[in-house]
Motif scaffolding. Structure first.
Motif, short mmCIF file in Angstrom:
data_model
loop_
_atom_site.label_atom_id
_atom_site.label_comp_id
_atom_site.label_asym_id
_atom_site.label_seq_id
_atom_site.Cartn_x
_atom_site.Cartn_y
_atom_site.Cartn_z
N ALA A 31 2.48 -4.45 -4.86
CA ALA A 31 3.63 -3.56 -4.09
C ALA A 31 2.62 -2.18 -3.56
O ALA A 31 1.48 -1.85 -4.58
CB ALA A 31 4.42 -3.08 -5.23
N GLY A 32 2.99 -1.50 -2.76
CA GLY A 32 2.35 -0.38 -2.22
C GLY A 32 2.58 -0.20 -0.70
O GLY A 32 2.73 -1.35 -0.07
N ALA A 33 2.55 0.92 -0.16
CA ALA A 33 2.90 1.31 1.10
C ALA A 33 1.76 1.59 1.80
O ALA A 33 0.90 2.85 1.67
CB ALA A 33 3.69 2.63 1.16
N GLY A 34 0.89 0.42 2.67
CA GLY A 34 -0.15 0.73 3.05
C GLY A 34 -1.43 0.44 2.51
O GLY A 34 -2.51 0.28 2.95
N HIS A 35 -1.35 0.70 1.17
CA HIS A 35 -2.40 0.37 0.25
C HIS A 35 -1.83 -0.07 -1.22
O HIS A 35 -0.67 0.37 -1.34
CB HIS A 35 -3.38 1.73 0.02
CG HIS A 35 -4.60 1.57 -0.42
ND1 HIS A 35 -4.98 1.24 -1.84
CD2 HIS A 35 -5.75 1.62 0.22
CE1 HIS A 35 -6.23 1.03 -1.93
NE2 HIS A 35 -6.82 1.26 -1.08
N LEU A 36 -2.62 -1.02 -1.73
CA LEU A 36 -1.87 -1.25 -3.02
C LEU A 36 -1.85 -0.29 -3.95
O LEU A 36 -2.67 0.77 -4.12
CB LEU A 36 -3.14 -2.22 -3.69
CG LEU A 36 -2.69 -3.02 -5.04
CD1 LEU A 36 -1.64 -4.17 -4.77
CD2 LEU A 36 -3.82 -3.59 -5.52
N GLU A 37 -0.74 -0.10 -4.74
CA GLU A 37 -0.45 0.69 -5.64
C GLU A 37 0.19 0.26 -6.97
O GLU A 37 -0.23 1.03 -8.06
CB GLU A 37 0.93 1.64 -5.12
CG GLU A 37 0.42 2.67 -4.09
CD GLU A 37 1.51 3.35 -3.27
OE1 GLU A 37 2.69 2.83 -3.78
OE2 GLU A 37 1.08 3.91 -2.03
N GLN A 38 0.92 -0.80 -6.87
CA GLN A 38 1.15 -1.58 -8.17
C GLN A 38 1.27 -3.10 -8.33
O GLN A 38 1.16 -3.95 -7.20
CB GLN A 38 2.77 -1.33 -8.26
CG GLN A 38 3.20 -0.12 -8.91
CD GLN A 38 4.46 0.30 -8.60
OE1 GLN A 38 5.25 -0.50 -8.03
NE2 GLN A 38 4.89 1.21 -9.05
#
Ligand SMILES: Cc1cc2nc3c(=O)[nH]c(=O)nc-3n(C[C@H](O)[C@H](O)[C@H](O)COP(=O)(O)OP(=O)(O)OC[C@H]3O[C@@H](n4cnc5c(N)ncnc54)[C@H](O)[C@@H]3O)c2cc1C
Length: 559
Positions: free
Chosen positions: A434-441
């Protein structure tokens, strides 16, 4: 002008000894150097190295008020960078700041001297490696201007990193992007620009276009005629084969689809290569090997993929992706492997913007403070976890098995267990991203407990094995069930009964494939130990076996 490098640093600016100058004088030419004269210019594709005899020569990147002084060169200094060997354009200009005199050495003569004079060659190569490392630290080189989350920016940065090109990435929102590109800086949000020297900016170049502009693609100059040896793949296996063959007098050409250095050049630190007790980086190994190959006149074509291999009029013909052909008496296949990917949703969305398969690309994607997930239980995963933890990152090592024993070397397991920055998640598999535009989770499932855990991480490095680069070889040589190339005793008895083996009257040699005169080395060989030293060992051995094959063939023909 202020300079980024200190000329009193003897490691970077040693004064040439009288003996070294005596070696250079007969092949060089002394000339006057006038105030503000440009002795070579940033972006020039070939330039002659200089020795300052009187006055001062400054090495400067950029122009006018954008200029950055890199270093002043004083009497006794050699003005040269590694690009005199790699073919990259000059990363900076040499400008006379105090008039005087210089000794100009034609670059071909200089290279020849480095090749034949061991002591001088060693001095020059060590000096140029040190200077290259310093320039890399200073981020001197051409500019890639593009959004970090744009796939083409990622591609160009990755290609430049694999080829170890001196470059600097700039975000289009950065003030410097506007200084360099003007209003076009806004367009760089949609597609990246590359700026080399004074040339026109290249808008979203292909890898081959960038390679050509950066002086890498020497394919056009390489004669396409007949060779003694074509080496396909420029990792440690291919490079070792090329160096051994060319040093033994074989006319050798080496091609690589991406970059000379192979997978090994993406390794942060190779600690188990003989002769380097402190280890060496993959980049350093690749640069050293490439210089060595050049010294022995190995022709190199990069980037260029082999797409076919056939026998015509008794010779091997390798077809290239640019439509060209290379003909040879021997072919060594050193094409290595490619990383296996995880079968999870949205993987592709984050590739290049949070997901990496190698050290170099992982580092590029890291943002300040990012934690990292490393997936895999083998040595490469262990090394990666330790390197990232050493760099101050929080690391989650996600391992499918119930233990690391059996898949990872004991010394790595021990270091990991002592490192508080590394958390090991056994019995665990990645399920979601998950992540907006870049991996976050990264959502990881503990399969033993049936529990899910969400890990905050900006980068996930996947090191779970690899597949061989042998799709184009399926009907050319015999492969094992996983696509690795079968050689020598590993070939089925049936293969040896097939044409032309019965007529040849001998069995395939140790590293020989099902096709006589075609050898396979390194990671791509079925049953290989996937490491640098065995790959290089294979390369050397294949050349020895190739000579045996040629001797046998000529005896057979004459008899
Ligand atoms: C992150 C990482 C860390 C590692 N650390 C270590 C370590 O510490 N110690 C160690 O011993 N080993 C290490 N290894 C393993 C080591 O790098 C490999 O075993 C070694 O590079 C294999 O060499 P090779 O020449 O067989 O193939 P590769 O290095 O894979 O090179 C193959 C080359 O062939 C090219 N190619 C493929 N197909 C074609 C084609 N059709 N035409 C032209 N070119 C083609 C590819 O672009 C590639 O450059 C590491 C690997 C990785 C990924």
């Amino acid at each position: 002008m202020e300079y980024l490098l200190d000329n009193s640093d003897q490691a970077l600016f040693p004064k040439l000894t009288d003996g070294q100058l005596e070696r250079l004088r007969p092949i060089g030419k002394v000339r006057r150097a006038a105030m503000d004269e440009v002795l070579f210019a940033e972006g020039e594709h070939s330039y002659d190295p200089l020795v300052v005899l009187e006055g001062t020569v400054a090495v400067v990147q950029g122009h006018d008020d954008q200029a950055r002084g890199i270093a002043p060169h004083l009497p006794g200094d050699l003005v040269a960078e590694l690009n005199i060997f790699t073919g990259e354009p000059a990363a900076a200009s040499a400008i006379v700041r105090q008039p005087g005199a210089v000794l100009v050495i034609p670059v071909a003569e200089f290279r020849a001297l480095v090749g034949r004079d061991l002591e001088f060659g060693d001095f020059v190569s060590q000096l140029l490696f040190r200077r290259r490392r310093a320039l890399r630290r200073l981020r001197v080189g051409f500019h890639i201007i593009g959004s970090a989350s744009n796939k083409d920016t990622v591609r160009l940065r990755e290609f430049s990193a694999r080829n170890r090109l001196l470059r600097k990435w700039i975000d289009p929102a950065d003030e410097r992007a506007r200084e360099l590109l003007g209003d076009a800086a806004e367009d760089a949000m949609a597609a990246p620009f590359v700026l080399l020297g004074d040339g026109e900016p290249l808008r979203n170049p292909t890898n081959a276009e960038l390679a050509r502009a950066a002086g890498l693609l020497r394919g056009a100059d390489v004669p396409r005629g007949a060779y003694d040896l074509v080496v396909v793949g420029g990792g440690p296996g291919g490079l070792a084969a090329a160096v051994y063959a060319a040093s033994g007098g074989m006319r050798t050409v080496l091609l690589d689809a991406v970059a000379v250095g192979g997978q090994a050049s993406t390794s942060a630190r190779i600690e188990n290569y003989l002769g380097f007790p402190a280890g060496l980086s993959g980049v350093e190994l690749a640069e050293r090997a490439m210089l060595q190959a050049q010294k022995f006149n190995v022709q190199m074509i990069v980037p260029c993929a082999a797409v076919g291999l056939e026998v015509r009029d008794g010779a091997h013909v390798v077809t290239l992706d640019d439509g060209g052909e290379l003909t040879s008496r021997i072919v060594i296949l050193a094409v290595g492997i490619q990383y296996r990917r995880l079968a999870i949703p949205k993987l592709e969305d984050y590739e290049g913007v949070g997901i990496a398969y190698a050290t170099a690309t992982a580092r590029q994607q890291l943002r300040p403070g990012d934690a990292v997930v490393v997936v895999g239980g083998a040595n490469s995963a262990g090394q990666m976890a330790l390197a990232l933890a050493d760099a101050g990152r929080k690391v989650h090592l996600v391992v499918r098995g119930r233990t690391l024993a059996g898949s990872m070397a004991a010394y790595l397991r021990e270091r990991i267990s002592l490192d508080s920055q590394i958390e090991v998640h056994l019995h665990s598999e990645v399920r979601e991203l998950a992540g907006a535009g870049h991996l976050e989770q990264v959502i990881v499932e503990n399969t033993a407990a049936g529990r899910r855990l969400s890990i905050e991480a900006g980068v996930m490095v996947v090191l779970i094995g690899a597949e061989p680069h042998t799709q184009w070889l399926r009907n050319v040589v015999d492969l094992d069930g996983e696509g690795f190339i079968l050689t020598g005793p590993a070939l089925a008895p049936e293969a040896r009964r097939r044409k032309p083996w019965p007529r040849l009257g001998r069995a395939p040699l140790m590293l020989e494939t099902s096709r006589p005169g075609v050898f396979a080395v390194g990671d791509v060989r079925s049953g290989s130990t996937r490491m640098v030293a065995p790959a290089a060992g294979d390369g050397g051995m294949a050349v020895r076996l190739a000579a045996e094959h040629l001797a046998w063939a000529s005896q057979h023909q004459s008899g």
